[in-house]
Design an enzyme around this catalytic site. Structure first.
Site, PDB file in Angstrom:
ATOM      1  N   LYS A 120       0.826  -1.209   0.000  1.00 54.64           N
ATOM      2  CA  LYS A 120       0.000   0.000   0.000  1.00 54.64           C
ATOM      3  C   LYS A 120       0.858   1.255   0.000  1.00 54.64           C
ATOM      4  O   LYS A 120       0.463   2.267  -0.575  1.00 54.64           O
ATOM      5  CB  LYS A 120      -0.964   0.008   1.190  1.00 54.64           C
ATOM      6  N   LYS A 202      -3.795 -10.264  -6.910  1.00 56.05           N
ATOM      7  CA  LYS A 202      -5.109 -10.619  -6.344  1.00 56.05           C
ATOM      8  C   LYS A 202      -6.204  -9.656  -6.831  1.00 56.05           C
ATOM      9  O   LYS A 202      -5.923  -8.490  -7.123  1.00 56.05           O
ATOM     10  CB  LYS A 202      -5.054 -10.681  -4.809  1.00 56.05           C
ATOM     11  N   LYS A 205     -10.831  -4.667  -4.702  1.00 57.20           N
ATOM     12  CA  LYS A 205     -11.923  -3.715  -4.918  1.00 57.20           C
ATOM     13  C   LYS A 205     -11.404  -2.322  -5.222  1.00 57.20           C
ATOM     14  O   LYS A 205     -12.152  -1.476  -5.701  1.00 57.20           O
ATOM     15  CB  LYS A 205     -12.909  -3.721  -3.747  1.00 57.20           C
TER      16      LYS A 205
HETATM   17  P1  TYM Z   1     -10.562  -6.369   2.897  1.00 60.65           P
HETATM   18  O1  TYM Z   1     -11.650  -5.363   2.989  1.00 60.65           O
HETATM   19  O2  TYM Z   1      -9.388  -6.079   2.022  1.00 60.65           O
HETATM   20  O3  TYM Z   1     -11.122  -7.750   2.414  1.00 60.65           O
HETATM   21  C1  TYM Z   1     -12.230  -8.351   3.071  1.00 60.65           C
HETATM   22  C2  TYM Z   1     -12.084  -9.853   3.071  1.00 60.65           C
HETATM   23  O4  TYM Z   1     -11.971 -10.362   1.734  1.00 60.65           O
HETATM   24  C3  TYM Z   1     -10.800 -11.179   1.613  1.00 60.65           C
HETATM   25  N1  TYM Z   1     -10.254 -10.962   0.271  1.00 60.65           N
HETATM   26  C4  TYM Z   1     -10.062 -11.924  -0.621  1.00 60.65           C
HETATM   27  N2  TYM Z   1     -10.279 -13.255  -0.573  1.00 60.65           N
HETATM   28  C5  TYM Z   1      -9.978 -13.963  -1.684  1.00 60.65           C
HETATM   29  N3  TYM Z   1      -9.497 -13.418  -2.837  1.00 60.65           N
HETATM   30  C6  TYM Z   1      -9.267 -12.086  -2.924  1.00 60.65           C
HETATM   31  N4  TYM Z   1      -8.811 -11.546  -4.025  1.00 60.65           N
HETATM   32  C7  TYM Z   1      -9.557 -11.277  -1.778  1.00 60.65           C
HETATM   33  N5  TYM Z   1      -9.470  -9.949  -1.531  1.00 60.65           N
HETATM   34  C8  TYM Z   1      -9.887  -9.776  -0.259  1.00 60.65           C
HETATM   35  C9  TYM Z   1      -9.860 -10.675   2.691  1.00 60.65           C
HETATM   36  O5  TYM Z   1      -8.927 -11.659   3.055  1.00 60.65           O
HETATM   37  C10 TYM Z   1     -10.836 -10.343   3.804  1.00 60.65           C
HETATM   38  O6  TYM Z   1     -11.160 -11.511   4.511  1.00 60.65           O
HETATM   39  N6  TYM Z   1      -7.833  -6.048   6.985  1.00 60.65           N
HETATM   40  C11 TYM Z   1      -9.068  -6.571   6.484  1.00 60.65           C
HETATM   41  C12 TYM Z   1     -10.306  -6.045   7.187  1.00 60.65           C
HETATM   42  C13 TYM Z   1     -10.299  -6.231   8.668  1.00 60.65           C
HETATM   43  C14 TYM Z   1     -10.505  -7.450   9.353  1.00 60.65           C
HETATM   44  C15 TYM Z   1     -10.458  -7.121  10.731  1.00 60.65           C
HETATM   45  C16 TYM Z   1     -10.723  -8.752   8.924  1.00 60.65           C
HETATM   46  C17 TYM Z   1     -10.129  -5.269   9.610  1.00 60.65           C
HETATM   47  N7  TYM Z   1     -10.236  -5.795  10.868  1.00 60.65           N
HETATM   48  C18 TYM Z   1     -10.616  -8.119  11.709  1.00 60.65           C
HETATM   49  C19 TYM Z   1     -10.889  -9.743   9.910  1.00 60.65           C
HETATM   50  C20 TYM Z   1     -10.835  -9.413  11.273  1.00 60.65           C
HETATM   51  C21 TYM Z   1      -9.159  -6.184   5.039  1.00 60.65           C
HETATM   52  O7  TYM Z   1      -8.504  -5.321   4.554  1.00 60.65           O
HETATM   53  O8  TYM Z   1     -10.092  -6.780   4.363  1.00 60.65           O
END
Ligand code: TYM
Length: 338
Positions: A120, A202, A205
């Site tokens: 990032k 990957k 969004k």
């Molecule tokens: P975020 O918003 O980037 O993504 C949300 C969830 O989607 C999964 N994910 C994917 N899984 C498979 N293939 C992909 N291309 C892909 N892109 C995203 C992520 O692994 C995630 O499960 N840091 C986290 C948000 C967060 C969080 C937490 C998660 C904040 N606090 C506490 C669990 C527990 C994040 O950026 O997710």
């Protein structure tokens, strides 16, 4: 045993997504789909992690809109706002408070190693803020506040989860048992869905190219078009290997939706051309998302209902979070409130 004590005995799940864009098929297959499978067996908290989204510049009106849409997509996907606690992170101030305390128990060296921070900071080199650096500590606070047993996420979060476990163990060793040390829960297929345009990256969004991802709310014709344009290779045969990352990704998408094994899928479609195979994938994606999209459109009309969920669930989460926060404050030596 009363229903309440049975409910109390259930293990706890916590997970969240950032409202930093339109959530994608990757978010769905890597995380949300698993949440809906686990939601009845566990006491679940599903958070919209809006404070995390601030680590990258957001348009305020858009952020508010996307946060609400994300909450509605959680429900439209099948989460139950009466039983699962679905809420905005910023509505429960204990997250930010615990994050501050845990910052004092996390080392710069640990945060420096985080690959998401490195990625990032390259992508947003004009805005490498302190929040981006301490992002994983806020994530640890999210999880540890609720004495979480299991965190269902995609593969990209495994490093953050390890850090959470390290911080929890460190704190427990210093002050005695305070936090449950959580485990990750990853799908067997679909834990890492790749970009449709650059299948070695990957699916994200926040990708600038909307053809690289399928958003959960994309209409069927858009889904078909994006999949038709998905980058493949010149091998010309349906096979599951790292030399054909585009086709491998499409097979993963297909199998994580249908739950058919990779072997039998490859065998069944081995005679098809890429164009026809892409249409098979498009069909299952469109059908998987159709009910979610219909439910979403219904929910959009019910402003009062959504408002009541936002309010009630934030109260429920605050109540649970306050217990852990009180315990932590006492352990580290902060004075009791009088
Ligand atoms: P975020 O918003 O980037 O993504 C949300 C969830 O989607 C999964 N994910 C994917 N899984 C498979 N293939 C992909 N291309 C892909 N892109 C995203 C992520 O692994 C995630 O499960 N840091 C986290 C948000 C967060 C969080 C937490 C998660 C904040 N606090 C506490 C669990 C527990 C994040 O950026 O997710």
């Amino acid at each position: 045993m009363t229903t309440e004590t049975q409910a109390e005995k259930k293990k706890v799940i916590f997970s969240g997504m950032q409202p930093s864009g339109n959530i994608t098929l990757g978010n769905y297959l890597g995380a949300l789909k698993n949440w809906t499978k686990l939601k009845d067996e566990y006491n679940c908290l599903f958070c919209i992690v809006d404070l995390h989204a601030l680590t990258v510049r957001q348009d305020p009106t858009e952020l508010r809109k996307r946060s609400r849409q994300l909450l509605m997509q959680y429900i439209a996907a099948g989460l139950d706002p009466e039983k699962n606690i679905i809420y905005y992170q910023s509505h429960v101030s204990a997250h930010a408070e615990l994050a501050w305390i845990l910052n004092c128990y996390t080392y710069m060296g640990e945060l420096n190693r985080m690959t998401q921070f490195k990625e990032k900071s390259q992508r947003h080199s004009e805005n490498i803020n302190a929040g981006l650096f301490t992002y994983p500590v806020l994530m640890a606070a999210d999880i540890l506040l609720y004495q979480t047993d299991l965190v269902p996420v995609g593969n990209d979060q495994s490093q953050h989860l390890e850090l959470t476990r390290d911080v929890a163990n460190r704190f427990n060793n210093l002050y005695g048992q305070t936090f449950t040390v959580p485990e990750g829960y990853f799908p067997k297929v679909g834990a890492r869905i790749m970009s449709l345009q650059e299948p070695t990256k990957k699916m994200s969004k926040s990708d600038e190219n909307p053809n690289a991802y399928i958003a959960l709310l994309d209409p069927p014709d858009v889904i078909v078009r994006k999949l038709k344009r998905a980058v493949t290779d010149s091998e010309g045969k349906i096979a599951y290997n790292d030399n054909q990352p585009g086709i491998k990704n499409l097979i993963n998408i297909y199998c994580s939706i249908t739950e058919e094994s990779i072997e039998s899928t490859v065998e069944r479609f081995s005679g098809l051309g890429y164009g026809d195979f892409k249409m098979k994938v498009a069909e299952v994606v469109v059908e998987e998302l159709r009910p979610l999209q219909e439910k979403f459109r219904e929910l959009e009309k019910d402003k009062k209902y959504i408002d009541s969920i936002i309010k009630n669930n934030a109260e429920k989460a605050s109540y649970i979070a306050a217990k852990t926060l009180r315990k932590v404050k006492r352990k580290v030596g902060l004075p009791n409130t009088i």
